[in-house]
Design a protein around this motif. Structure first.
Motif, PDB file in Angstrom:
ATOM      1  N   GLN A  54      38.940  42.503  28.564  1.00 13.81           N
ATOM      2  CA  GLN A  54      38.789  43.055  29.908  1.00 13.81           C
ATOM      3  C   GLN A  54      37.425  42.704  30.500  1.00 13.81           C
ATOM      4  N   ARG A  55      36.425  42.536  29.641  1.00  7.04           N
ATOM      5  CA  ARG A  55      35.074  42.225  30.128  1.00  7.04           C
ATOM      6  C   ARG A  55      34.877  40.740  30.403  1.00  7.04           C
ATOM      7  N   ARG A  56      35.876  39.908  30.095  1.00 11.24           N
ATOM      8  CA  ARG A  56      35.823  38.484  30.436  1.00 11.24           C
ATOM      9  C   ARG A  56      36.570  38.266  31.748  1.00 11.24           C
ATOM     10  N   TRP A  57      36.119  37.277  32.510  1.00 11.81           N
ATOM     11  CA  TRP A  57      36.818  36.936  33.747  1.00 11.81           C
ATOM     12  C   TRP A  57      38.226  36.450  33.408  1.00 11.81           C
ATOM     13  N   HIS A  58      39.193  36.912  34.175  1.00  9.04           N
ATOM     14  CA  HIS A  58      40.581  36.494  33.988  1.00  9.04           C
ATOM     15  C   HIS A  58      41.289  36.574  35.345  1.00  9.04           C
ATOM     16  N   PHE A  59      42.395  35.868  35.444  1.00 10.14           N
ATOM     17  CA  PHE A  59      43.158  35.883  36.698  1.00 10.14           C
ATOM     18  C   PHE A  59      43.751  37.267  36.924  1.00 10.14           C
ATOM     19  N   GLN A  60      43.521  37.789  38.111  1.00  9.15           N
ATOM     20  CA  GLN A  60      44.174  39.020  38.553  1.00  9.15           C
ATOM     21  C   GLN A  60      45.438  38.663  39.328  1.00  9.15           C
ATOM     22  N   SER A  61      45.315  37.647  40.183  1.00 11.94           N
ATOM     23  CA  SER A  61      46.487  37.189  40.949  1.00 11.94           C
ATOM     24  C   SER A  61      46.256  35.774  41.467  1.00 11.94           C
ATOM     25  N   LEU A  62      47.341  35.091  41.739  1.00  8.23           N
ATOM     26  CA  LEU A  62      47.303  33.758  42.309  1.00  8.23           C
ATOM     27  C   LEU A  62      48.439  33.636  43.303  1.00  8.23           C
ATOM     28  N   SER A  63      48.132  33.130  44.491  1.00  7.87           N
ATOM     29  CA  SER A  63      49.178  32.843  45.473  1.00  7.87           C
ATOM     30  C   SER A  63      49.147  31.354  45.757  1.00  7.87           C
ATOM     31  N   ARG A 106      50.714  19.293  50.150  1.00 12.28           N
ATOM     32  CA  ARG A 106      49.569  20.212  50.162  1.00 12.28           C
ATOM     33  C   ARG A 106      50.070  21.601  49.789  1.00 12.28           C
ATOM     34  N   ILE A 107      49.434  22.193  48.784  1.00 14.83           N
ATOM     35  CA  ILE A 107      49.754  23.548  48.349  1.00 14.83           C
ATOM     36  C   ILE A 107      48.477  24.361  48.515  1.00 14.83           C
ATOM     37  N   GLU A 108      48.561  25.443  49.251  1.00 10.23           N
ATOM     38  CA  GLU A 108      47.380  26.271  49.486  1.00 10.23           C
ATOM     39  C   GLU A 108      47.614  27.671  48.962  1.00 10.23           C
ATOM     40  N   GLY A 109      46.536  28.323  48.594  1.00 11.61           N
ATOM     41  CA  GLY A 109      46.652  29.690  48.124  1.00 11.61           C
ATOM     42  C   GLY A 109      45.300  30.309  47.878  1.00 11.61           C
ATOM     43  N   GLU A 110      45.333  31.368  47.107  1.00 14.68           N
ATOM     44  CA  GLU A 110      44.113  32.110  46.824  1.00 14.68           C
ATOM     45  C   GLU A 110      44.169  32.618  45.389  1.00 14.68           C
ATOM     46  N   ALA A 111      43.049  32.525  44.715  1.00 15.23           N
ATOM     47  CA  ALA A 111      42.938  33.046  43.358  1.00 15.23           C
ATOM     48  C   ALA A 111      42.008  34.248  43.374  1.00 15.23           C
ATOM     49  N   VAL A 112      42.428  35.292  42.696  1.00 12.80           N
ATOM     50  CA  VAL A 112      41.583  36.472  42.528  1.00 12.80           C
ATOM     51  C   VAL A 112      41.369  36.661  41.032  1.00 12.80           C
ATOM     52  N   LEU A 113      40.105  36.618  40.617  1.00  9.56           N
ATOM     53  CA  LEU A 113      39.751  36.837  39.215  1.00  9.56           C
ATOM     54  C   LEU A 113      39.068  38.190  39.092  1.00  9.56           C
ATOM     55  N   ARG A 114      39.177  38.778  37.935  1.00  5.79           N
ATOM     56  CA  ARG A 114      38.622  40.116  37.736  1.00  5.79           C
ATOM     57  C   ARG A 114      37.982  40.217  36.363  1.00  5.79           C
ATOM     58  N   ARG A 115      36.977  41.044  36.275  1.00  5.65           N
ATOM     59  CA  ARG A 115      36.411  41.436  34.987  1.00  5.65           C
ATOM     60  C   ARG A 115      35.981  42.880  35.094  1.00  5.65           C
ATOM     61  N   VAL A 116      36.211  43.626  34.031  1.00  6.71           N
ATOM     62  CA  VAL A 116      35.755  45.010  33.967  1.00  6.71           C
ATOM     63  C   VAL A 116      34.275  44.950  33.621  1.00  6.71           C
ATOM     64  N   ASN A 117      33.462  45.630  34.412  1.00  2.35           N
ATOM     65  CA  ASN A 117      32.030  45.677  34.109  1.00  2.35           C
ATOM     66  C   ASN A 117      31.858  46.402  32.787  1.00  2.35           C
ATOM     67  N   ASP A 118      30.725  46.317  32.206  1.00  2.00           N
ATOM     68  CA  ASP A 118      30.520  46.823  30.847  1.00  2.00           C
ATOM     69  C   ASP A 118      30.706  48.340  30.782  1.00  2.00           C
ATOM     70  N   VAL A 119      31.952  48.744  30.930  1.00  2.00           N
ATOM     71  CA  VAL A 119      32.314  50.151  30.941  1.00  2.00           C
ATOM     72  C   VAL A 119      32.664  50.578  29.524  1.00  2.00           C
ATOM     73  N   ASP A 120      32.199  51.752  29.118  1.00  2.00           N
ATOM     74  CA  ASP A 120      32.546  52.263  27.790  1.00  2.00           C
ATOM     75  C   ASP A 120      34.062  52.318  27.638  1.00  2.00           C
ATOM     76  N   GLY A 121      34.537  51.863  26.487  1.00  2.00           N
ATOM     77  CA  GLY A 121      35.968  51.897  26.203  1.00  2.00           C
ATOM     78  C   GLY A 121      36.707  50.646  26.650  1.00  2.00           C
ATOM     79  N   SER A 122      36.046  49.748  27.414  1.00  2.00           N
ATOM     80  CA  SER A 122      36.724  48.516  27.834  1.00  2.00           C
ATOM     81  C   SER A 122      36.742  47.535  26.665  1.00  2.00           C
ATOM     82  N   THR A 123      37.755  46.696  26.639  1.00  2.00           N
ATOM     83  CA  THR A 123      37.911  45.711  25.557  1.00  2.00           C
ATOM     84  C   THR A 123      37.143  44.437  25.903  1.00  2.00           C
TER      85      THR A 123
END
Length: 195
Positions: free
Chosen positions: A181-190, A161-178
């Protein structure tokens, strides 16, 4: 026999043969061979080619094609879960390189590709559970946090058994964001082995 009578007898036989139905009054053929007109040579069925080894570009693609989401769904929790489920499917299908390619740059430095493969090398038939998580917004970004549990058996048949946590992030539609950055992507995984 006269010609009309022969035609009358042959019409039902030809009609039944054309429909692929046996003639109920047909006589069992004699064991002597019959001669048929030659037909076009049959084209041999081409064997299914073996799957190709994944290329580095293919390693970054999801394990299975996800359905296309609407823009609103893509920006919301559904979009985050789509990325997380791509990760889970890749692990379950043994496509560990594809799962690794979805990780953040920091996590790819924490686990090199060989180190990430080694996490699952002795795991037989892994199952990945990613229950519903929590979505939160902060400072122009949205975060989706969900638990991850990977279970299976090791080569000796003992449960793993392997347990952990995934944190995904997306930049909201902010001017200048790529777009990336506006797509969901992994921020961190433990991930921690709990056996």
């Amino acid at each position: 026999m006269d010609r009309k009578r022969i035609v009358a007898l042959l019409v039902p036989v030809v009609t039944l043969a054309a429909c692929g139905q046996p003639d109920p009054q047909a006589v069992t053929p004699s064991p002597t061979p019959t001669v048929t007109a030659p037909s076009a040579p049959a084209t041999p069925a081409s064997p299914t080619p073996p799957p190709a080894e994944p290329t580095p570009a293919a390693a970054a693609t999801p394990a299975a094609a996800s359905p296309t989401l609407t823009p609103d769904a893509e920006r919301g929790e559904t979009g985050a879960r789509d990325v997380l489920l791509d990760f889970a499917r890749a692990i379950e299908l043994g496509r560990v390189d594809q799962a690794w390619a979805l990780l953040s740059p920091a996590d790819r430095r924490k686990w090199t590709r060989p180190a990430f493969r080694a996490l699952f090398a002795d795991l037989d038939r892994p199952t990945v559970a990613v229950p519903t998580g929590v979505i939160e917004g902060a400072a122009g970004s949205s975060y989706y946090t969900a638990p991850v549990t990977i279970t299976g058996t090791d080569r000796s048949g003992r449960p793993v058994r392997i347990e952990g946590e995934a944190v995904l992030r997306r930049v909201n539609d902010v001017d200048g964001s790529t777009p990336a950055q506006r797509r969901w992507h992994f921020q961190s995984l433990s991930l921690d082995w709990t056996h």
